[in-house]
Design an enzyme around this catalytic site. Structure first.
Site, PDB file in Angstrom:
ATOM      1  N   CYS A 113      -0.118 -27.248 -18.611  1.00 28.74           N
ATOM      2  CA  CYS A 113      -0.140 -25.790 -18.527  1.00 28.74           C
ATOM      3  C   CYS A 113      -0.866 -25.211 -19.740  1.00 28.74           C
ATOM      4  O   CYS A 113      -0.526 -25.535 -20.880  1.00 28.74           O
ATOM      5  CB  CYS A 113       1.293 -25.264 -18.462  1.00 28.74           C
ATOM      6  SG  CYS A 113       1.453 -23.506 -18.789  1.00 28.74           S
ATOM      7  N   GLU A 114      -1.856 -24.369 -19.510  1.00 28.91           N
ATOM      8  CA  GLU A 114      -2.632 -23.852 -20.630  1.00 28.91           C
ATOM      9  C   GLU A 114      -1.910 -22.752 -21.406  1.00 28.91           C
ATOM     10  O   GLU A 114      -2.381 -22.317 -22.457  1.00 28.91           O
ATOM     11  CB  GLU A 114      -3.995 -23.334 -20.158  1.00 28.91           C
ATOM     12  CG  GLU A 114      -3.956 -22.086 -19.308  1.00 28.91           C
ATOM     13  CD  GLU A 114      -5.350 -21.642 -18.872  1.00 28.91           C
ATOM     14  OE1 GLU A 114      -5.561 -20.432 -18.761  1.00 28.91           O
ATOM     15  OE2 GLU A 114      -6.222 -22.510 -18.649  1.00 28.91           O
ATOM     16  N   HIS A 115      -0.761 -22.297 -20.914  1.00 28.76           N
ATOM     17  CA  HIS A 115      -0.021 -21.241 -21.605  1.00 28.76           C
ATOM     18  C   HIS A 115       0.974 -21.797 -22.626  1.00 28.76           C
ATOM     19  O   HIS A 115       1.237 -21.149 -23.643  1.00 28.76           O
ATOM     20  CB  HIS A 115       0.721 -20.367 -20.591  1.00 28.76           C
ATOM     21  CG  HIS A 115      -0.190 -19.658 -19.650  1.00 28.76           C
ATOM     22  ND1 HIS A 115       0.067 -19.540 -18.304  1.00 28.76           N
ATOM     23  CD2 HIS A 115      -1.387 -19.057 -19.858  1.00 28.76           C
ATOM     24  CE1 HIS A 115      -0.923 -18.879 -17.724  1.00 28.76           C
ATOM     25  NE2 HIS A 115      -1.814 -18.579 -18.648  1.00 28.76           N
ATOM     26  N   GLN A 154      -2.550 -23.768 -12.120  1.00 27.23           N
ATOM     27  CA  GLN A 154      -2.624 -24.514 -10.867  1.00 27.23           C
ATOM     28  C   GLN A 154      -3.590 -23.892  -9.871  1.00 27.23           C
ATOM     29  O   GLN A 154      -4.259 -24.608  -9.110  1.00 27.23           O
ATOM     30  CB  GLN A 154      -1.228 -24.635 -10.260  1.00 27.23           C
ATOM     31  CG  GLN A 154      -1.154 -25.602  -9.080  1.00 27.23           C
ATOM     32  CD  GLN A 154       0.276 -25.857  -8.638  1.00 27.23           C
ATOM     33  OE1 GLN A 154       1.162 -26.008  -9.475  1.00 27.23           O
ATOM     34  NE2 GLN A 154       0.515 -25.899  -7.343  1.00 27.23           N
ATOM     35  N   HIS A 182       6.197 -27.342 -13.012  1.00 24.00           N
ATOM     36  CA  HIS A 182       5.687 -26.903 -14.307  1.00 24.00           C
ATOM     37  C   HIS A 182       6.828 -26.966 -15.307  1.00 24.00           C
ATOM     38  O   HIS A 182       7.825 -26.242 -15.167  1.00 24.00           O
ATOM     39  CB  HIS A 182       5.152 -25.473 -14.205  1.00 24.00           C
ATOM     40  CG  HIS A 182       3.940 -25.331 -13.343  1.00 24.00           C
ATOM     41  ND1 HIS A 182       2.757 -24.804 -13.807  1.00 24.00           N
ATOM     42  CD2 HIS A 182       3.720 -25.650 -12.041  1.00 24.00           C
ATOM     43  CE1 HIS A 182       1.862 -24.801 -12.841  1.00 24.00           C
ATOM     44  NE2 HIS A 182       2.424 -25.305 -11.745  1.00 24.00           N
ATOM     45  N   CYS A 184       6.944 -25.789 -18.145  1.00 28.93           N
ATOM     46  CA  CYS A 184       7.133 -24.527 -18.847  1.00 28.93           C
ATOM     47  C   CYS A 184       8.179 -23.673 -18.130  1.00 28.93           C
ATOM     48  O   CYS A 184       8.781 -22.778 -18.736  1.00 28.93           O
ATOM     49  CB  CYS A 184       5.819 -23.764 -18.983  1.00 28.93           C
ATOM     50  SG  CYS A 184       5.003 -23.386 -17.429  1.00 28.93           S
TER      51      CYS A 184
END
Length: 225
Positions: A113-115, A154, A182, A184
Site C-alpha cells: 500500500c503506497e499510503h 489496488q 490490505h 493498513c
C-alpha cells in the site's frame, strides 16, 4: 505546513484513496542512482528510523536490519519500479485458432500500500480473448508480479495489468479482477481482519454483460486438486 497540522489532516483523511494517475508517480531522475547507491542511502534512513524509535542497533538481532530492509525495498518489494525488470512477454501466433476466452485465475499477489507501506495480499484473475496472438501462461503471472512490486493502490494495479496485456496481445479484450486484503485496514486503524477489497477492469468484449458473466463464473470454479 507544520507536522502537527499534517498529522491532523492525515487523520481526518483516514484510509481514503487519493485520486492519482493510472501510471505510478515517478520522478524523471528516478533511475540515476544504481541499486547499490539506493541501498546505501536507504540503509542510513532505516538506521535513523530505528535509532529514533530507541532501538539498540548494536544488538546482534538488529544490526543487520537496515541493510536487509534497504535491499528488500530496492530489489524485492519495490523491484517493479525499474523498467529494466519489466517482463518480456513471449507471444505466439494462435495457430490452433482457439477463439474462446482464456482465463488464468488465482494468481498469488503480494503488493504494498503506497499510503502506509504495509502489505497487500490477495489473488488476481485475468482473462483475454485472442485476436490472433496468445501469450505464455507464466508471463501473465509475471506481469501481475511486476506491477505489484511497487507502492500501489489496488485500483491502479488492476488497470495497469489490463493495459499491459492489451499492449502485449494487441487486443482490447482483456479483463482483470483482484481480491486482496490490505494490512493498513486489517492490522492498524480499524483493524478489521476479515474485510477484503475487490477491484475489476473490463476491456473490449468484457464490457458485454454475458462475456463478463462467463469470466466471473470461471473464477468461481473449484480448482483444488
Amino acid at each position: 505546513m507544520d507536522l502537527e497540522k499534517q498529522l491532523k489532516e492525515i487523520e481526518a483523511m483516514g484510509n481514503d484513496h487519493i485520486g492519482s494517475s493510472t501510471e505510478t508517480p515517478m520522478r524523471t531522475d528516478a533511475f540515476e542512482l544504481s541499486d547499490i547507491e539506493k541501498i546505501a542511502s536507504i540503509k542510513k534512513d532505516v538506521q535513523n528510523i530505528m535509532h529514533t524509535l530507541g532501538l539498540d542497533l548494536s544488538d546482534d538481532s538488529l544490526k543487520g536490519t537496515p541493510t536487509r530492509v534497504a535491499k528488500m525495498f530496492v530489489q524485492e518489494i519495490f523491484g517493479g519500479l525499474h523498467p529494466d525488470r519489466r517482463p518480456k512477454a513471449s507471444t505466439f501466433e494462435n495457430k490452433y485458432k482457439y477463439q474462446e476466452m482464456l482465463v488464468e485465475k488465482n494468481i498469488t499477489l503480494y503488493s504494498t500500500c503506497e499510503h502506509h507501506l504495509l502489505p497487500i495480499v490477495g489473488k488476481a484473475h485475468i482473462a483475454y480473448i485472442s485476436n490472433g496472438t496468445v501469450v505464455g501462461l507464466s508471463k501473465m503471472n509475471r506481469i501481475v508480479d511486476y506491477y505489484a512490486k511497487r507502492p500501489q493502490v489496488q485500483e491502479r494495479l488492476t488497470m495497469q495489468i489490463v493495459k499491459e496485456l492489451q499492449q502485449v496481445l494487441g487486443t482490447e479484450d482483456v479483463a482483470c479482477v483482484i481480491d486482496a486484503k490490505h494490512l493498513c485496514v486489517n492490522s492498524r486503524g480499524i483493524r478489521d481482519i476479515d474485510s477484503s477489497t475487490v477491484t475489476s477492469e473490463f476491456g473490449g468484449a468484457f464490457k458485454n454483460v454475458e462475456t463478463r458473466r462467463e469470466f466471473l463464473d470461471y473464477i468461481k470454479l473449484d480448482t483444488e486438486f
